[in-house]
Design an enzyme around this catalytic site. Structure first.
Site, PDB file in Angstrom:
ATOM      1  N   GLY A  12       0.840  -1.197   0.000  1.00 24.28           N
ATOM      2  CA  GLY A  12       0.000   0.000   0.000  1.00 24.28           C
ATOM      3  C   GLY A  12       0.871   1.240   0.000  1.00 24.28           C
ATOM      4  O   GLY A  12       0.509   2.292   0.526  1.00 24.28           O
ATOM      5  N   HIS A 239      -7.856   3.851  20.478  1.00 32.94           N
ATOM      6  CA  HIS A 239      -6.892   4.731  21.143  1.00 32.94           C
ATOM      7  C   HIS A 239      -7.286   5.069  22.593  1.00 32.94           C
ATOM      8  O   HIS A 239      -6.495   4.928  23.516  1.00 32.94           O
ATOM      9  CB  HIS A 239      -6.733   6.049  20.371  1.00 32.94           C
ATOM     10  CG  HIS A 239      -6.369   5.853  18.927  1.00 32.94           C
ATOM     11  ND1 HIS A 239      -5.615   4.796  18.483  1.00 32.94           N
ATOM     12  CD2 HIS A 239      -6.643   6.581  17.819  1.00 32.94           C
ATOM     13  CE1 HIS A 239      -5.452   4.881  17.173  1.00 32.94           C
ATOM     14  NE2 HIS A 239      -6.070   5.962  16.737  1.00 32.94           N
TER      15      HIS A 239
END
Ligand code: BG6
Length: 493
Positions: A12, A239
């Site tokens: 990618g 997160h």
């Protein structure tokens, strides 16, 4: 330890993540001589481009403030190559294998690190093709993967099942880049290396804990991705929950990765699923001055989107240490400032000698301007017995002014190369975190009548926010207009 004879493949390589994070981090490590001397980096992606164009993209997000860095960047480019190919065909992966084998020709072993900077749709085919065609024959394999790890418990398990036959858990490094942030890595030291914090770190002394994530910009072009996920999946399930876990877990037996992750899983399992009654959601509208667009004005977002760009929610932990203490998580895009911080509010001192004295608060600023400060009451110097809120303050840029704080991705890529899993997400940990959020996510997806509250772009969030936090006992105190002093000049009283 760091292995020589290693090749890193960035899958990618023409995408956003690779350009903005992966390559700059690899360059940071290269320039500071943290990578093995013989390291080679190969970019792989569908985009057909020549070597020059590839290097132009790699360089686009790397700053070169001095001649020295410029030269280092040229050296870095000389260890990078690029191959283009589809993600679902054997032939191009066999080409990739040939290319790596050529590099490994005179090496005594060939270790391969695969960094998947890929959209979720091609994730499984790529991991299968890598295993089939490019898996090292004489060396270790590591695969670094990036969120989204599914959209809920079911899809996350499916993804996990697809990886399982090909990759052993010890070969997999699931990135949550918050775990690479300096202050997040400091949490275990702060908690377990300081007796006075350790002793008070429980329901007897702590009234509430807030973890806040604020960004001053909207989706700006990322709406296509964002609208499918929303703020809860984008930053809270991963997160912020990671931060909560590190704040709440018990002391691990050692700093080894499995000891740490065992404790993380244990505390996650003590958290019941978030209940909708403990949640508010918002979506940003136009800014008050009309210059900034509403979320729905993003061309990549459906006009009737109910996607939350703001959320505040409360998690409880059913164990002896934390029962009854609200952990308030708040996250939003298009708010008034950029800031991620933890705010631990202690209980009131018992009544008697003081009438109304503010609570202690320990603030841990993750970013920007890393710092830890403890708001505490003190006597105002002078002849009276007046009290004043002051602080014990560790501000990194004052205390550690000549130390460079590494980028999260630098720290994590280096850990992965060393085989250290401490700051990566384990399979059972991922499962436990989705279990906490999945019922809420399904509820929000299904209940069509729940419309997020609108808040203006650039504001603090939905108007009800302060009442929401107050309803969980949080006491806002603006005692004598207290303001934490980020400058090095003295506070004026
Ligand atoms: C990413 C999210 O994981 O974290 C983004 O997808 C968000 O939406 C970003 O902006 C925040 O990271 P940082 O390091 O800038 O706080």
């Amino acid at each position: 330890e760091l292995k020589e004879n290693t090749v890193i493949v960035v899958l990618g390589a023409s995408g956003d993540l690779a350009k903005k994070k992966t390559f700059p981090a690899l360059f940071g490590l290269f320039r500071n001589k943290f990578l093995p001397k013989d390291i080679k980096i190969i970019g792989y992606a569908r985009t057909k481009m020549d070597h020059t164009e590839f290097l132009r993209r790699v360089k686009s997000y790397i700053k070169t403030p001095t001649k020295e860095v410029e030269e280092q960047l040229e050296q870095f480019c000389s260890i990078c190559t690029y191959l283009s190919g589809q993600y679902d065909q054997d032939a191009p992966f066999q080409e990739l294998d040939k290319h790596i084998t050529e590099i490994e020709k005179n090496r005594k072993e060939g270790n391969r690190v695969f960094y998947m900077a890929l959209p979720p749709s091609v994730f499984i085919p790529v991991s299968e093709h890598l295993k089939r065609n490019v898996y090292p024959k004489n060396g270790i394999a590591r695969i670094i993967i990036e969120k989204p790890f599914g959209k809920d418990l079911g899809s996350s398990r499916k993804l996990q099942k697809a990886l399982e036959p090909d990759w052993k858990e010890e070969e997999i490094f699931r990135i949550d880049h918050y775990l690479g942030k300096e202050m997040v890595k400091n949490l275990l030291i702060l908690r377990f290396g300081n007796e006075f914090l350790g002793a008070t770190w429980n329901r007897n002394h702590i009234d509430s804990v807030q973890i806040t994530f604020k960004e001053p910009f909207g989706t700006e072009g990322r709406g296509g991705y964002f609208d499918e996920f929303g703020i809860v999946r984008d930053v809270m399930q991963n997160h912020l929950l990671q931060v909560l876990t590190l704040l709440a877990m018990e002391r691990p037996i050692s700093f080894s990765s499995e000891d740490i992750r065992d404790e993380k899983v244990r505390v996650l399992r003590a958290i019941p699923a978030i209940e909708p009654k403990n949640v508010i959601i918002g979506q940003y509208g136009k800014s008050l001055d009309g210059t900034k667009p509403a979320y729905k004005e993003d061309d990549t977002v459906p006009k009737d989107s109910r996607c939350p760009t703001f959320c505040a929610l409360v998690a409880f932990i059913k164990n002896e240490r934390w029962d009854g203490v609200p952990f308030i998580l708040k996250a939003g895009k298009a708010l008034n400032e950029q800031k991620t911080e933890i705010r631990v509010q202690f209980k009131d001192v018992t009544s008697g000698i003081f009438k109304d004295i503010p609570r202690n608060e320990l603030v841990i600023r993750i970013q920007p301007n890393e710092s830890v400060y403890l708001k505490m009451n003190s006597k105002l110097p002078g002849l009276s017995m007046q009290t004043v809120v002051t602080e014990l303050d560790l501000t990194y840029r004052r205390r550690f002014s000549d130390l460079k704080i590494p980028e999260a991705y630098e720290s994590l890529i280096l850990d992965a190369m060393k085989g250290d899993h401490s700051n990566f997400v384990r399979d059972d940990e991922l499962d436990a975190s989705w279990r906490i959020f999945t019922p809420l996510l399904h509820y929000l997806d299904e209940k069509k009548d729940i419309v997020p509250m609108e808040y203006p772009y650039g504001s603090r969030g939905p108007a009800v926010l302060d009442d929401f936090t107050a309803s969980y006992g949080y006491k806002f105190s603006d005692a004598a207009g207290y303001q934490w002093n980020t400058q090095s000049t003295p506070n004026k009283l």
